[in-house]
Write a protein that holds these residues in place. Structure first.
Motif, PDB file in Angstrom:
ATOM      1  N   VAL A  68       6.427   5.361   1.833  1.00 30.51           N
ATOM      2  CA  VAL A  68       5.898   6.311   0.845  1.00 30.51           C
ATOM      3  C   VAL A  68       7.015   7.236   0.369  1.00 30.51           C
ATOM      4  O   VAL A  68       7.226   7.430  -0.838  1.00 30.51           O
ATOM      5  CB  VAL A  68       4.738   7.137   1.433  1.00 30.51           C
ATOM      6  CG1 VAL A  68       4.284   8.206   0.441  1.00 30.51           C
ATOM      7  CG2 VAL A  68       3.561   6.232   1.795  1.00 30.51           C
ATOM      8  N   ASP A  93       3.734   6.348   6.896  1.00 28.50           N
ATOM      9  CA  ASP A  93       4.590   5.209   6.563  1.00 28.50           C
ATOM     10  C   ASP A  93       5.809   5.692   5.788  1.00 28.50           C
ATOM     11  O   ASP A  93       5.669   6.311   4.731  1.00 28.50           O
ATOM     12  CB  ASP A  93       3.811   4.189   5.722  1.00 28.50           C
ATOM     13  CG  ASP A  93       4.516   2.845   5.653  1.00 28.50           C
ATOM     14  OD1 ASP A  93       5.732   2.832   5.359  1.00 28.50           O
ATOM     15  OD2 ASP A  93       3.860   1.816   5.899  1.00 28.50           O
ATOM     16  N   ILE A 138       0.830   4.110  -2.970  1.00 28.03           N
ATOM     17  CA  ILE A 138       0.579   5.529  -2.707  1.00 28.03           C
ATOM     18  C   ILE A 138       1.683   6.378  -3.333  1.00 28.03           C
ATOM     19  O   ILE A 138       1.415   7.388  -3.993  1.00 28.03           O
ATOM     20  CB  ILE A 138       0.498   5.788  -1.187  1.00 28.03           C
ATOM     21  CG1 ILE A 138      -0.759   5.137  -0.614  1.00 28.03           C
ATOM     22  CG2 ILE A 138       0.492   7.291  -0.895  1.00 28.03           C
ATOM     23  CD1 ILE A 138      -0.800   5.149   0.908  1.00 28.03           C
ATOM     24  N   ASN A 176       0.816  13.860   4.691  1.00 28.31           N
ATOM     25  CA  ASN A 176      -0.429  13.104   4.799  1.00 28.31           C
ATOM     26  C   ASN A 176      -0.252  11.614   5.082  1.00 28.31           C
ATOM     27  O   ASN A 176      -1.239  10.931   5.367  1.00 28.31           O
ATOM     28  CB  ASN A 176      -1.240  13.254   3.507  1.00 28.31           C
ATOM     29  CG  ASN A 176      -1.726  14.671   3.274  1.00 28.31           C
ATOM     30  OD1 ASN A 176      -2.812  15.041   3.699  1.00 28.31           O
ATOM     31  ND2 ASN A 176      -0.922  15.470   2.603  1.00 28.31           N
ATOM     32  N   PHE A 177       0.979  11.111   4.991  1.00 26.53           N
ATOM     33  CA  PHE A 177       1.188   9.676   5.186  1.00 26.53           C
ATOM     34  C   PHE A 177       2.357   9.457   6.141  1.00 26.53           C
ATOM     35  O   PHE A 177       3.413  10.057   5.990  1.00 26.53           O
ATOM     36  CB  PHE A 177       1.462   8.980   3.849  1.00 26.53           C
ATOM     37  CG  PHE A 177       0.383   9.214   2.833  1.00 26.53           C
ATOM     38  CD1 PHE A 177      -0.821   8.532   2.900  1.00 26.53           C
ATOM     39  CD2 PHE A 177       0.567  10.140   1.812  1.00 26.53           C
ATOM     40  CE1 PHE A 177      -1.823   8.761   1.978  1.00 26.53           C
ATOM     41  CE2 PHE A 177      -0.432  10.370   0.874  1.00 26.53           C
ATOM     42  CZ  PHE A 177      -1.634   9.683   0.958  1.00 26.53           C
ATOM     43  N   GLU A 218       0.815  -1.216   0.000  1.00 26.30           N
ATOM     44  CA  GLU A 218       0.000   0.000   0.000  1.00 26.30           C
ATOM     45  C   GLU A 218       0.850   1.268   0.000  1.00 26.30           C
ATOM     46  O   GLU A 218       0.574   2.184  -0.805  1.00 26.30           O
ATOM     47  CB  GLU A 218      -0.942   0.010   1.199  1.00 26.30           C
ATOM     48  CG  GLU A 218      -1.861   1.236   1.224  1.00 26.30           C
ATOM     49  CD  GLU A 218      -2.842   1.194   2.371  1.00 26.30           C
ATOM     50  OE1 GLU A 218      -3.975   0.728   2.160  1.00 26.30           O
ATOM     51  OE2 GLU A 218      -2.471   1.646   3.469  1.00 26.30           O
ATOM     52  N   PRO A 219       1.901   1.382   0.832  1.00 28.91           N
ATOM     53  CA  PRO A 219       2.729   2.598   0.782  1.00 28.91           C
ATOM     54  C   PRO A 219       3.397   2.798  -0.576  1.00 28.91           C
ATOM     55  O   PRO A 219       3.508   3.933  -1.054  1.00 28.91           O
ATOM     56  CB  PRO A 219       3.770   2.366   1.886  1.00 28.91           C
ATOM     57  CG  PRO A 219       3.136   1.381   2.806  1.00 28.91           C
ATOM     58  CD  PRO A 219       2.303   0.505   1.939  1.00 28.91           C
ATOM     59  N   VAL A 243      -7.658   4.842   1.048  1.00 31.74           N
ATOM     60  CA  VAL A 243      -6.740   5.629   1.870  1.00 31.74           C
ATOM     61  C   VAL A 243      -7.418   6.932   2.248  1.00 31.74           C
ATOM     62  O   VAL A 243      -8.010   7.617   1.403  1.00 31.74           O
ATOM     63  CB  VAL A 243      -5.428   5.916   1.099  1.00 31.74           C
ATOM     64  CG1 VAL A 243      -4.500   6.777   1.950  1.00 31.74           C
ATOM     65  CG2 VAL A 243      -4.748   4.603   0.722  1.00 31.74           C
ATOM     66  N   GLU A 244      -7.336   7.284   3.524  1.00 33.61           N
ATOM     67  CA  GLU A 244      -7.985   8.504   4.003  1.00 33.61           C
ATOM     68  C   GLU A 244      -7.081   9.715   3.802  1.00 33.61           C
ATOM     69  O   GLU A 244      -5.986   9.789   4.381  1.00 33.61           O
ATOM     70  CB  GLU A 244      -8.337   8.364   5.486  1.00 33.61           C
ATOM     71  CG  GLU A 244      -9.152   9.532   6.027  1.00 33.61           C
ATOM     72  CD  GLU A 244      -9.596   9.315   7.458  1.00 33.61           C
ATOM     73  OE1 GLU A 244      -9.992  10.299   8.104  1.00 33.61           O
ATOM     74  OE2 GLU A 244      -9.542   8.151   7.919  1.00 33.61           O
ATOM     75  N   VAL A 245      -7.503  10.634   2.958  1.00 29.14           N
ATOM     76  CA  VAL A 245      -6.753  11.877   2.733  1.00 29.14           C
ATOM     77  C   VAL A 245      -7.732  13.044   2.796  1.00 29.14           C
ATOM     78  O   VAL A 245      -8.917  12.897   2.513  1.00 29.14           O
ATOM     79  CB  VAL A 245      -6.026  11.887   1.365  1.00 29.14           C
ATOM     80  CG1 VAL A 245      -4.917  10.865   1.336  1.00 29.14           C
ATOM     81  CG2 VAL A 245      -7.011  11.662   0.211  1.00 29.14           C
ATOM     82  N   LEU A 288      -7.016   6.667  -4.757  1.00 31.33           N
ATOM     83  CA  LEU A 288      -6.686   5.924  -3.535  1.00 31.33           C
ATOM     84  C   LEU A 288      -7.929   5.809  -2.657  1.00 31.33           C
ATOM     85  O   LEU A 288      -8.002   6.378  -1.564  1.00 31.33           O
ATOM     86  CB  LEU A 288      -5.573   6.638  -2.761  1.00 31.33           C
ATOM     87  CG  LEU A 288      -4.238   6.803  -3.494  1.00 31.33           C
ATOM     88  CD1 LEU A 288      -3.304   7.694  -2.692  1.00 31.33           C
ATOM     89  CD2 LEU A 288      -3.593   5.445  -3.762  1.00 31.33           C
TER      90      LEU A 288
END
Length: 299
Positions: free
Chosen positions: A252, A249, A73, A246-247, A69-70, A127-129, A124
Motif C-alpha cells: 500500500v 501490507d 487500496i 489502517n493497512f 488488493e494492496p 476491506v475493513e476500515v 473498498l
C-alpha cells in the motif's frame, strides 16, 4: 533490524505530515486562503473535479487494469485524497493564479479530512476500515498542525518566519528518509512494479485527473492550470496517514510513493510547459496591444 526500520518509516510518515502542515500554516494568513475562494462557481468546479471525477476515474481503472488488493487500496487512497502542499510550487511553474492555488490547496485539504472517512468504505467494500479512526488521524495530524501554524502566524509573525523554514526542511528531510526506508524494506516489491499494470494505472490516473481539472478550471488559462494541476497532484500526506495507520501490507505504501514520484515527474514537466504557454500568450497580448497603441496593464 526490519522491525526497527519499519518503526522508523512509520515515524517518518508522522514527522513528514505534521511538519509539512505546520510549515504551510506558518507561511499563510486567513486572507490568503479565503479571498481567492470567493468565486463560488470556480470553487464548485474544482470540488467536482477532485471529489467526484477523480474517484470515478480510479473506479474505472480498477475495472480495466488488474491490480492486487494492496495496489488497489493505494490507488483509491490517492484518488480520494486531495489538497497537495506542493500545489503552489506547481502553479508558480505554470505561471498560474498562485493566490487561487493557495486557497484551493487548503480548501481541498480540509474537505479531504471529512471526505475520505465517508467515501473510503464505499470504494473498498471488501476491506475493513474504521471511518472514525481515519477522521481522527487526519484531524490530529493535519488540521490541528495547520491551525496551529495559522494561529502562530496571525499572532507572532516573527516567530512564524523563524520556524517556517525549519519545519519545511524537517518535512523534506523526513520524506527523503521515508523513501529511502521504503526502498530498503521493499526493494524487490518496487522492482517488481516496473512494467506492471500499476504503472499504467497510476499514469492513467494522473493524465485523466489533469485533463478533468483543466477542462473544469474555468475560462482563463491561469485558473485552468491551477485546477488541472491541483486535481492531478493528489495529497500524499493524507494518503500516507490513512495508509500507514489502517493497512499493514507494505505494498500500500509502495503504491503511494510510486504514485507520488510519478505525479511529481509528470506534473513538473506539465507545469513548465503551461508556464511557457502562458508566457507566449502574454507576450502575444502585449505585442497586440502595442501595435494598437495601447499600454499593457501591469495587473
Amino acid at each position: 533490524m526490519p522491525v526497527v526500520l519499519e518503526s522508523l518509516a512509520r515515524l517518518a510518515v508522522l514527522v513528514f505530515v505534521v511538519a509539512s502542515m505546520l510549515a504551510m500554516g506558518l507561511s499563510l494568513t486567513l486572507d490568503q486562503i479565503i479571498t481567492p475562494l470567493e468565486n463560488t462557481r470556480r470553487v464548485a468546479r474544482a470540488l467536482l473535479a477532485n471529489f467526484v471525477v477523480v474517484p470515478l476515474v480510479a473506479f474505472g481503472i480498477l475495472l480495466v487494469v488488474p491490480l492486487s488488493e494492496p495496489q488497489s487500496i493505494g490507488l483509491v487512497l490517492l484518488a480520494t485524497a486531495a489538497g497537495a502542499p506542493f500545489l503552489p510550487t506547481l502553479v508558480q511553474a505554470a505561471k498560474g493564479d498562485v493566490a487561487f492555488g493557495v486557497g484551493l490547496m487548503v480548501l481541498l485539504m480540509v474537505v479531504t479530512v471529512a471526505y475520505v472517512p465517508l467515501v473510503l468504505p464505499l470504494l473498498l467494500p471488501g476491506v475493513e476500515v474504521n471511518p472514525l479512526d481515519i477522521a481522527n488521524s487526519l484531524v490530529v495530524l493535519m488540521l490541528l498542525p495547520l491551525a496551529a501554524g495559522l494561529a502562530i502566524r496571525s499572532r507572532y509573525t516573527s516567530v512564524a518566519s523563524t520556524l517556517q523554514p525549519t519545519m519545511a526542511q524537517t518535512a523534506s528531510t523526513s520524506l527523503v528518509l521515508l523513501m529511502v526506508l521504503v526502498l530498503v524494506l521493499n526493494f524487490e516489491n518496487i522492482v517488481d512494479v516496473i512494467g506492471t499494470g500499476l504503472i499504467v494505472a497510476l499514469l492513467v490516473l494522473v493524465v485523466l485527473s489533469l485533463a478533468a481539472g483543466y477542462v473544469l478550471g474555468g475560462p482563463t488559462l491561469g485558473t485552468r492550470s491551477v485546477v488541472g494541476l491541483g486535481t492531478a497532484q493528489r495529497n500524499i500526506s493524507a494518503a500516507l496517514v490513512v495508509g500507514a495507520g489502517n493497512f499493514t501490507d507494505p505494498d500500500v505504501i509502495v503504491t503511494l510513493l510510486v504514485g507520488a514520484l510519478m505525479m511529481l515527474a509528470v506534473l513538473l514537466v506539465v507545469g513548465g510547459e503551461l508556464g511557457k504557454r502562458s508566457s507566449t500568450s502574454q507576450d502575444s497580448s502585449e505585442e497586440d496591444a502595442t501595435s494598437r497603441g495601447v499600454t499593457p496593464s501591469e495587473d
